[in-house]
Scaffold this motif. Sequence first.
Motif, PDB file in Angstrom:
ATOM      1  N   LEU A   1       3.999  11.355   0.215  1.00 32.88           N
ATOM      2  CA  LEU A   1       3.512  10.044   0.633  1.00 32.88           C
ATOM      3  C   LEU A   1       3.273  10.086   2.148  1.00 32.88           C
ATOM      4  CD1 LEU A   1       2.939   7.149  -0.146  1.00 32.88           C
ATOM      5  CD2 LEU A   1       5.360   6.647  -0.019  1.00 32.88           C
TER       6      LEU A   1
ATOM      7  N   PRO B   1       1.113   4.298  -4.358  1.00 36.81           N
ATOM      8  CA  PRO B   1       1.238   5.733  -4.707  1.00 36.81           C
ATOM      9  C   PRO B   1       2.479   6.038  -5.547  1.00 36.81           C
ATOM     10  CG  PRO B   1       0.769   5.467  -2.362  1.00 36.81           C
ATOM     11  CD  PRO B   1       1.053   4.099  -2.899  1.00 36.81           C
TER      12      PRO B   1
ATOM     13  N   ARG C   1       1.544   5.118  -9.059  1.00 34.12           N
ATOM     14  CA  ARG C   1       0.635   6.144  -9.591  1.00 34.12           C
ATOM     15  C   ARG C   1       1.456   7.362 -10.030  1.00 34.12           C
ATOM     16  NH1 ARG C   1      -4.365   6.126 -10.748  1.00 34.12           N
ATOM     17  NH2 ARG C   1      -4.702   8.094  -9.679  1.00 34.12           N
ATOM     18  N   ALA C   2       2.440   7.731  -9.193  1.00 27.94           N
ATOM     19  CA  ALA C   2       3.266   8.900  -9.526  1.00 27.94           C
ATOM     20  C   ALA C   2       4.060   8.655 -10.806  1.00 27.94           C
ATOM     21  CB  ALA C   2       4.203   9.227  -8.367  1.00 27.94           C
TER      22      ALA C   2
ATOM     23  N   LEU D   1      -6.964   4.147  -2.908  1.00 27.72           N
ATOM     24  CA  LEU D   1      -5.625   4.692  -3.189  1.00 27.72           C
ATOM     25  C   LEU D   1      -5.371   4.819  -4.697  1.00 27.72           C
ATOM     26  CD1 LEU D   1      -3.498   2.829  -0.468  1.00 27.72           C
ATOM     27  CD2 LEU D   1      -4.074   5.255  -0.516  1.00 27.72           C
TER      28      LEU D   1
ATOM     29  N   HIS E   1       0.824  -1.213   0.000  1.00 28.41           N
ATOM     30  CA  HIS E   1       0.000   0.000   0.000  1.00 28.41           C
ATOM     31  C   HIS E   1       0.858   1.264   0.000  1.00 28.41           C
ATOM     32  CE1 HIS E   1      -0.473   1.025   4.379  1.00 28.41           C
ATOM     33  NE2 HIS E   1      -0.874   2.158   3.892  1.00 28.41           N
TER      34      HIS E   1
END
Length: 322
Positions: free
Chosen positions: A290, A175, A178-179, A200, A171
Amino acid sequence: MRAAVLKSPASIATRPLEIRDIPVPTPGTGQVLLRVRACGVCRTDLHIVEGELKPLRDHVIPGHQIVGEAADGRRYGVTWMAGVDGTCEYCRRGEENLCDSPAFTGYTVDGGYAEFSVARSDFAIPLPPGLDDLETAPLLCAGVIGFRSLRVAGVQRGERVGLFGFGASAHLALPVLRAWGCHVSVSTRGASHRKLAESLGADWVGSERDRPPNPLDRAITFAPSGDVVVTALSSLRKGGVVAINAIHLDRIPEFDYDSLLWGERQIRSVTNVTRADAHDFLQLASEISLRPKVTVFRLEQANEALLALKNDAIDGADVLVP
Ligand SMILES: [Zn+2]
Ligand SMILES: [Zn+2]
């Protein structure tokens, strides 16, 4: 100083950590004294406290996700990697995560369940400004190893990446993906994990045995299960990579080479981290803000924090504050 000291490993229900007053440690040559601002609580700490990882010293202070402040006011992060010999074949090859004689924070040397901790200066990672003490602690183990998994899998920007299992490490990896503009699928057991993955920003979410709809460029498995590795392998395009982020697997089941591995597909494991992994990940964490969810315990509650972790009673990551 106050410290949580482990003398004899035992079930966490018996509260094996003793909260004691002990002298502040004296840093030797090449070491730095850190005032602990926060220390993350990890499942490996539980394995040390309960004796699943065999004791290597007659007593130890656990804790390997330390956010500390040096005398000059600068903040540093300390990870599981407390040091390497610098001389073995792997260190000489620049693969310090594979060092033959590494030292581990909170296991072979004292860690951060204390008001002060000593670290090797060259293994204390300077923290970028803007990172919060509490939110940075969980990044120093689950976060960095998750980031290394993405590197081992060879993830490139914009690729299709599958995460199999969705615990602390996955988890924090999502992110990052995604970035990087990746298309992310998450296959995991448990409705709450699937919901979290959706919230998320996962592009596709399925159950543990579900294969994502389109072939993956990269897959990372987080469960200690060989069946999951085979599911991940069967989700890859030709030339794709599965990286296994697990210290132990139950077994690897027999699988069909012709259809699953032929076509230059690869299976790789992920072992420890390098200082460069920690440095690069913390830099990126600062850039993309983050911010993991944390639950704070006082140092005196170290046993309770580990018990809560064992019972899955915490939403987010446990962090101790002296
Ligand atoms: Zn850990
Ligand atoms: Zn070495």
